[in-house]
Enzyme design. Structure first.
Site, mmCIF file in Angstrom:
data_model
loop_
_atom_site.group_PDB
_atom_site.id
_atom_site.type_symbol
_atom_site.label_atom_id
_atom_site.label_comp_id
_atom_site.label_asym_id
_atom_site.label_seq_id
_atom_site.Cartn_x
_atom_site.Cartn_y
_atom_site.Cartn_z
ATOM 1 N N ASP A 1 0.675 -1.498 -0.287
ATOM 2 C CA ASP A 1 0.368 -0.146 0.288
ATOM 3 C C ASP A 1 0.636 1.452 0.179
ATOM 4 O OD1 ASP A 1 -2.070 -1.452 0.331
ATOM 5 O OD2 ASP A 1 -2.016 -1.792 2.399
ATOM 6 N N HIS B 1 -5.083 -1.937 -5.477
ATOM 7 C CA HIS B 1 -4.098 -0.264 -6.221
ATOM 8 C C HIS B 1 -5.210 0.764 -6.335
ATOM 9 C CE1 HIS B 1 -0.842 -3.442 -7.168
ATOM 10 N NE2 HIS B 1 -0.718 -3.528 -6.200
ATOM 11 N N THR C 1 -5.697 -11.347 3.318
ATOM 12 C CA THR C 1 -6.924 -11.460 2.574
ATOM 13 C C THR C 1 -7.726 -12.015 2.546
ATOM 14 O OG1 THR C 1 -6.089 -11.309 1.032
ATOM 15 C CG2 THR C 1 -5.402 -9.206 1.554
ATOM 16 N N ARG D 1 -9.474 -3.286 6.007
ATOM 17 C CA ARG D 1 -9.561 -3.268 7.731
ATOM 18 C C ARG D 1 -8.718 -1.879 7.916
ATOM 19 N NH1 ARG D 1 -6.102 -8.773 7.528
ATOM 20 N NH2 ARG D 1 -5.813 -8.042 5.215
ATOM 21 N N ARG E 1 -5.032 0.636 8.634
ATOM 22 C CA ARG E 1 -3.775 0.321 8.586
ATOM 23 C C ARG E 1 -3.430 -0.062 9.530
ATOM 24 N NH1 ARG E 1 -3.829 2.751 2.556
ATOM 25 N NH2 ARG E 1 -4.275 0.508 1.203
#
Ligand code: GDP
Ligand code: IMO
Ligand code: MG
Length: 456
Positions: A42, A70, A162, A334, A336
């Site tokens: 990320d 992305h 994930t 979620r 980060r």
């Protein structure tokens, strides 16, 4: 031999290109530019790829699956890409999903259709899919969840995957029971038998796993037919691109160095090589054709999921970075985890990838801080350790040595060139650059394309 770049020419071109033309030793063909994550993901790879893709002829994904998320912002519109290369936005370029990628077919079509509704035009005509890419089945995703539950029950912690089936799909690939795109498009009877065997294999490991095999096969056949016009022999396709007329070829890495199955914070990693080697093995690119390798790093650090994170800030600073940076996972939603920039990991990522330049993103998020810290070394029992530890118990125990910088307390989001940045921000950037030992080519100060200061 001619290259097939325009969308209309792609149709029904299943014939591999002729190889074996004699070339001089110095003629290695076109060089490929690779964009890779230098942290735990990320970092803004999508944005960097989008920027470069405006001039690219060919944009490729080499590894990972729809665990990646992305984000690209163009003309105020935000697009999320998971399996599609972000470069697909450039309607003049062709995108390729390489053999190293694992593809969840419903996910691929859902993503394309969703982005088409937002304005992405003709993506199916501009996408090439390697016939050697492995397929992620729905049951792989279910197994991903079951394995997470098992880890939690057995070890008291899971990986925080994930749940896109990435680990199980790469496991099937490595255990040689996986099924590829070419299998789906070949003899369907044979495919069905192998699919049933694979289901059986997982059901013997996970008795609670239920799969409606006939329904799955029916859907897979339909997806296969929709996919068929896009499928090529990726090796020959890439060879032609490398050895045809000059072309700008871009490889978009997914995930990141510290999530790499070999070099990352194992076992809290993904299941592919997210470092530069993945570009070669995932697309059939000889190392000699690798040109620039751009590492993308945030001006701080984030991590999604479980695992050691030495510079994590479980305090007001971490919260500020999370909220100001909108640090929420694109794939799973979620929050980060956030912390200071950790140069130990970025330098480690550079050792493996050989970055030729860095894109430092999200500098603007630091604009309001009174002081800014940067992790420069790890200490264990009071002594500096000379390397990035392989052992996670050690990584959990390290103390971080920081350099502290005064905050610039100025809005940088409108800066478009180096001289627009406050001197304190320039100092911060120069320190980072000198410490990593790699030139910083871009500094990001906002989400959109134009918010990228180009340094050289
Ligand atoms: P990727 O997985 O590496 O492509 O990164 P993600 O798209 O998952 O996460 C990066 C997030 O930061 C996205 O929401 C981007 O729009 C955003 N972003 C990228 N660069 C910048 C920047 O320089 N400043 C700000 N404020 N946001 C950025
Ligand atoms: P991009 O390309 C951030 C993390 C997951 C989890 C671990 C394993 O957007 O940077 P997996 O589903 O791959 O088995 O999960 O890896 N992870 C990512 N974190 N960005 C990503 O991709 C990620 N891809 C995987 O959160 O901790
Ligand atoms: Mg992401």
């Amino acid at each position: 031999m001619s290259l097939t770049w325009s969308a209309k020419d792609h149709k029904n071109q299943n014939q591999p290109a002729a190889v074996g033309q004699k070339r001089s030793r110095n003629d290695v063909g076109n060089k490929v530019t690779v964009v890779l994550g230098a942290q735990w993901g990320d970092e803004g790879k999508g944005k960097v790829v989008d920027l470069l893709a405006t001039e690219a002829d060919f944009v490729c994904r080499c590894q990972g699956g729809n665990n990646a998320g992305h984000t690209v912002v163009v003309d105020g519109k935000e697009y999320d890409f998971h399996l599609l290369p972000s470069g697909i936005i450039n309607t003049k370029s062709i995108s390729l999903i390489g053999n190293g990628v694992v593809i969840h077919l419903p996910g691929l079509f859902e993503e394309g259709d969703k982005n088409e509704k937002k304005g992405l035009k003709g993506w199916e005509k501009r996408l090439i899919v390697s016939d050697r890419a492995h397929i992620v089945f729905d049951f792989h995703q279910v197994v991903d969840g079951l394995q997470e539950t098992e880890r939690q029950a057995q070890e008291g912690k899971n990986i925080g995957t994930t749940k896109k089936g990435i680990g199980p799909a790469y496991s099937s690939k490595a255990s040689r029971t996986g099924l590829r795109v070419c299998d789906l498009l070949g003899d369907f009877k044979d495919f069905s038998t192998r699919f049933k065997n694979l289901v059986h294999q997982y059901q013997s490991m996970y008795p609670s796993l239920t799969v409606d095999v006939e329904d799955q096969l029916k859907k897979l056949k339909e997806y296969g037919e929709r996919l068929r016009p896009m499928v090529r022999d990726g090796v020959y396709y890439m060879y032609e691109a490398l050895h045809g007329p000059p072309k700008k070829i871009l490889v978009e890495g997914a995930n990141a160095a510290l999530l790499d199955i070999d070099f990352g914070t194992y076992p809290f990693v993904t299941s592919s090589n997210c470092t530069v080697g993945g570009a070669c093995t995932g697309l059939g690119i000889p190392p000699v054709n690798i040109g620039d390798v751009f590492g993308v790093s945030k001006a701080y650090t984030t991590r999604v999921g479980i695992g050691a994170f030495p510079t994590e800030q479980l305090n007001a600073v971490g919260e500020l970075l999370q909220t100001r940076g909108h640090e929420v996972g694109v794939t799973t939603g979620r929050k980060r985890r956030c912390g200071w920039l950790d140069l130990v990991i970025v330098k480690y990522a550079h050792m493996i990838n050989g970055f030729t330049a860095i894109a430092l993103t999200k500098l603007d998020i630091l604009d309001v801080l009174d002081e800014i810290k940067v992790g420069v070394a790890y200490k264990l029992n009071g002594k500096r350790i000379p390397h990035f530890p392989a052992n996670m118990d050690v990584l959990h125990k390290v103390e971080v040595e920081y350099e502290t910088f005064p905050g610039w307390k100025t809005d940088t989001s409108a800066a478009r060139k180096w001289n627009d940045l406050p001197a304190k921000a320039q100092n911060y950037i120069r320190f980072v650059e000198n410490h990593i030992g790699v030139p910083i080519k871009w500094v990001g100060v906002g989400k959109s394309r134009e918010c990228m200061i180009q340094m050289f």
